[in-house]
Write a protein that holds these residues in place. Structure first.
Motif, PDB file in Angstrom:
ATOM      1  N   UNK A 113     -17.378 -14.181  -7.119  1.00  0.00           N
ATOM      2  CA  UNK A 113     -16.445 -14.921  -7.916  1.00  0.00           C
ATOM      3  C   UNK A 113     -17.184 -16.458  -8.550  1.00  0.00           C
ATOM      4  N   UNK A 114     -17.926 -16.033  -9.620  1.00  0.00           N
ATOM      5  CA  UNK A 114     -18.570 -17.509 -10.004  1.00  0.00           C
ATOM      6  C   UNK A 114     -17.928 -18.719 -10.294  1.00  0.00           C
ATOM      7  N   UNK A 115     -16.420 -18.145 -10.686  1.00  0.00           N
ATOM      8  CA  UNK A 115     -15.734 -20.127 -11.323  1.00  0.00           C
ATOM      9  C   UNK A 115     -14.588 -19.759 -10.110  1.00  0.00           C
ATOM     10  N   UNK A 116     -14.010 -19.166  -9.774  1.00  0.00           N
ATOM     11  CA  UNK A 116     -12.863 -19.397  -8.922  1.00  0.00           C
ATOM     12  C   UNK A 116     -12.905 -18.415  -7.632  1.00  0.00           C
ATOM     13  N   UNK A 117     -11.850 -18.739  -6.970  1.00  0.00           N
ATOM     14  CA  UNK A 117     -11.455 -17.975  -5.969  1.00  0.00           C
ATOM     15  C   UNK A 117     -10.611 -16.357  -6.708  1.00  0.00           C
ATOM     16  N   UNK A 118     -10.841 -15.281  -6.146  1.00  0.00           N
ATOM     17  CA  UNK A 118     -10.475 -14.470  -6.393  1.00  0.00           C
ATOM     18  C   UNK A 118      -9.000 -14.337  -6.818  1.00  0.00           C
ATOM     19  N   UNK A 119      -8.443 -13.815  -8.065  1.00  0.00           N
ATOM     20  CA  UNK A 119      -6.907 -13.151  -8.106  1.00  0.00           C
ATOM     21  C   UNK A 119      -6.665 -12.368  -7.164  1.00  0.00           C
ATOM     22  N   UNK A 120      -5.511 -11.876  -6.959  1.00  0.00           N
ATOM     23  CA  UNK A 120      -4.698 -11.393  -6.014  1.00  0.00           C
ATOM     24  C   UNK A 120      -3.583 -10.180  -7.282  1.00  0.00           C
ATOM     25  N   UNK A 121      -4.386  -9.106  -7.308  1.00  0.00           N
ATOM     26  CA  UNK A 121      -3.564  -8.301  -8.497  1.00  0.00           C
ATOM     27  C   UNK A 121      -1.900  -7.251  -7.334  1.00  0.00           C
ATOM     28  N   UNK A 122      -2.172  -7.381  -6.032  1.00  0.00           N
ATOM     29  CA  UNK A 122      -0.937  -6.678  -5.293  1.00  0.00           C
ATOM     30  C   UNK A 122      -1.515  -6.604  -4.039  1.00  0.00           C
ATOM     31  N   UNK A 123       0.065  -6.423  -3.719  1.00  0.00           N
ATOM     32  CA  UNK A 123      -0.766  -6.858  -2.005  1.00  0.00           C
ATOM     33  C   UNK A 123       0.796  -6.421  -1.563  1.00  0.00           C
ATOM     34  N   UNK A 124       1.079  -5.596  -0.081  1.00  0.00           N
ATOM     35  CA  UNK A 124       1.971  -5.101   0.758  1.00  0.00           C
ATOM     36  C   UNK A 124       1.390  -5.681   2.243  1.00  0.00           C
ATOM     37  N   UNK A 125       2.591  -5.641   2.920  1.00  0.00           N
ATOM     38  CA  UNK A 125       2.443  -5.598   4.336  1.00  0.00           C
ATOM     39  C   UNK A 125       3.189  -4.537   5.122  1.00  0.00           C
ATOM     40  N   UNK A 126       2.379  -4.493   6.706  1.00  0.00           N
ATOM     41  CA  UNK A 126       3.195  -3.663   7.515  1.00  0.00           C
ATOM     42  C   UNK A 126       2.376  -3.751   8.451  1.00  0.00           C
ATOM     43  N   UNK A 127       2.790  -4.064   9.307  1.00  0.00           N
ATOM     44  CA  UNK A 127       1.649  -3.503  11.176  1.00  0.00           C
ATOM     45  C   UNK A 127       1.220  -1.912  11.013  1.00  0.00           C
ATOM     46  N   UNK A 128       0.016  -2.162  10.207  1.00  0.00           N
ATOM     47  CA  UNK A 128      -0.860  -1.200  10.270  1.00  0.00           C
ATOM     48  C   UNK A 128      -0.996  -0.255  11.619  1.00  0.00           C
ATOM     49  N   UNK A 129      -1.348  -0.679  12.223  1.00  0.00           N
ATOM     50  CA  UNK A 129      -1.801  -0.776  13.243  1.00  0.00           C
ATOM     51  C   UNK A 129      -0.909   0.010  14.972  1.00  0.00           C
ATOM     52  N   UNK A 130       0.307  -0.437  14.492  1.00  0.00           N
ATOM     53  CA  UNK A 130       0.999  -0.698  15.909  1.00  0.00           C
ATOM     54  C   UNK A 130       0.883  -2.146  16.883  1.00  0.00           C
ATOM     55  N   UNK A 131       0.007  -2.840  17.192  1.00  0.00           N
ATOM     56  CA  UNK A 131      -0.375  -3.670  17.451  1.00  0.00           C
ATOM     57  C   UNK A 131       1.220  -4.774  17.843  1.00  0.00           C
ATOM     58  N   UNK A 190     -14.786   0.387  -8.574  1.00  0.00           N
ATOM     59  CA  UNK A 190     -13.915   0.811  -8.814  1.00  0.00           C
ATOM     60  C   UNK A 190     -12.536  -0.355  -9.252  1.00  0.00           C
ATOM     61  N   UNK A 191     -11.650  -0.013 -10.371  1.00  0.00           N
ATOM     62  CA  UNK A 191     -10.578  -0.637 -10.399  1.00  0.00           C
ATOM     63  C   UNK A 191      -9.327   0.512  -9.672  1.00  0.00           C
ATOM     64  N   UNK A 192      -8.109  -0.461  -9.031  1.00  0.00           N
ATOM     65  CA  UNK A 192      -7.176  -0.043  -8.646  1.00  0.00           C
ATOM     66  C   UNK A 192      -5.652  -0.099  -9.080  1.00  0.00           C
ATOM     67  N   UNK A 193      -4.979   1.076  -9.385  1.00  0.00           N
ATOM     68  CA  UNK A 193      -3.626   1.231  -9.978  1.00  0.00           C
ATOM     69  C   UNK A 193      -3.314   2.020  -8.755  1.00  0.00           C
ATOM     70  N   UNK A 194      -1.573   2.200  -8.763  1.00  0.00           N
ATOM     71  CA  UNK A 194      -0.428   2.435  -7.745  1.00  0.00           C
ATOM     72  C   UNK A 194      -0.907   2.192  -6.823  1.00  0.00           C
ATOM     73  N   UNK A 195      -1.231   1.079  -6.290  1.00  0.00           N
ATOM     74  CA  UNK A 195      -1.442   0.956  -4.657  1.00  0.00           C
ATOM     75  C   UNK A 195      -0.529   0.744  -4.055  1.00  0.00           C
ATOM     76  N   UNK A 196      -0.123   0.762  -3.107  1.00  0.00           N
ATOM     77  CA  UNK A 196       1.508   0.765  -2.107  1.00  0.00           C
ATOM     78  C   UNK A 196       1.211   1.082  -0.262  1.00  0.00           C
ATOM     79  N   UNK A 197       2.098   0.149  -0.050  1.00  0.00           N
ATOM     80  CA  UNK A 197       1.608   0.005   1.322  1.00  0.00           C
ATOM     81  C   UNK A 197       3.405   0.799   1.969  1.00  0.00           C
ATOM     82  N   UNK A 198       3.691   1.794   2.932  1.00  0.00           N
ATOM     83  CA  UNK A 198       4.563   3.035   2.899  1.00  0.00           C
ATOM     84  C   UNK A 198       4.521   3.230   4.597  1.00  0.00           C
ATOM     85  N   UNK A 199       5.741   2.442   4.731  1.00  0.00           N
ATOM     86  CA  UNK A 199       5.414   2.403   6.277  1.00  0.00           C
ATOM     87  C   UNK A 199       4.420   2.152   7.180  1.00  0.00           C
ATOM     88  N   UNK A 200       3.330   3.110   7.378  1.00  0.00           N
ATOM     89  CA  UNK A 200       2.258   2.828   8.294  1.00  0.00           C
ATOM     90  C   UNK A 200       0.716   3.486   7.142  1.00  0.00           C
TER      91      UNK A 200
END
Length: 194
Positions: free
Chosen positions: A73-91, A139-149
Motif C-alpha cells: 500500500x503506497x500511502x498508509x497501512x491497509x484499511x481493515x474493512x471487516x473481521x471475525x474471530x474464533x478458535x478456527x483450528x481447535x487449538x 477480487x473484492x469481498x462481500x458478505x464476510x462472516x465467521x460462524x463457528x469454525x
C-alpha cells in the motif's frame, strides 16, 4: 391409476432441449472454474503450530489493526474493512480473520483476506498465518462472516480487463474451514447453475 396432476404433455423434453441444457451447464461450469481464488488451499505459514485441545484462559483474539499485512500500500497501512474471530483450528487460541485493502479516496482497490494468529511474544504484533485471498487476484469481498469454525464470503471479480472496475461481473460464494491440519477452501455452486 389416475395421473397426479394436469396433463403436461407439452413439457416432455426433446433432444434439442437436452443439448441446450448441456451447453448452458457447460458454460456455467467453465465460467465458475475460472473465477475462484488462485489457490484452492489457503496458504499457511510454516510456523503455524499444531492444534491442541481445550481453551486457553486469558487469550484475546488478535487485533487486525496491529498486524503487518503482506500488501504493498503506497500511502498508509491497509484499511481493515471487516473481521471475525474464533478458535478456527481447535487449538484453544482464537484467530482473527481480517478483510483488508489499501486505502483509496476513490475506486475500489482489491481486497485481501488473512488469518491472524497470536503474536510470537507478549506485546508483539499478530502474525499472518494464512492467506485466503491475495489482493493480487483482483477480487473484492462481500458478505464476510465467521460462524463457528467456518469463514464465508462472496468474492467479486472481473471476467476481463474491459469490465469497468466499478462493476464486477463475476461472483462466487466460498467458505474456508480447518480440516486435517490446514484450511480448506470450498467454492459453492455458482448462482443459477443448479
Amino acid at each position: 391409476m389416475q395421473p397426479l396432476g394436469p396433463d403436461l404433455a407439452h413439457t416432455h423434453p426433446r433432444p434439442v432441449h437436452w443439448v441446450a441444457t448441456a451447453a448452458a451447464v457447460a458454460a456455467v461450469m467453465a465460467g465458475s472454474s475460472v473465477f475462484q481464488p488462485s489457490d484452492a488451499k489457503a496458504t499457511t505459514a510454516t510456523t503455524y503450530s499444531a492444534p491442541r485441545t481445550g481453551a486457553l484462559p486469558g487469550l484475546t483474539a488478535p487485533d487486525p489493526r496491529a498486524a503487518a499485512y503482506p500488501m504493498d500500500c503506497p500511502q498508509a497501512k491497509p484499511d481493515v474493512l471487516d473481521r471475525g474471530s474464533a478458535d478456527l483450528d481447535g487449538d484453544g487460541r482464537p484467530e482473527t480473520v481480517a478483510v483488508v485493502r489499501c486505502h483509496s479516496a476513490t475506486g475500489t482497490p482489491p481486497s485481501g483476506v488473512y488469518v491472524l494468529g497470536q503474536p510470537e511474544r507478549r506485546g508483539g504484533a499478530p502474525r499472518v498465518v494464512a492467506t485466503f485471498v491475495d489482493p493480487k487476484e483482483g477480487m473484492s469481498v462481500r458478505d464476510f462472516g465467521v460462524r463457528g469454525k467456518k469463514v464465508s464470503a462472496t468474492l467479486l471479480g472481473y471476467s476481463s480487463t474491459r469490465v469497468p472496475r466499478c462493476c464486477p461481473d463475476l461472483q462466487r460464494t466460498v467458505n474456508w474451514q480447518w480440516r486435517d491440519g490446514k484450511f480448506v477452501l470450498k467454492a459453492l455452486p455458482v448462482p443459477g447453475s443448479v
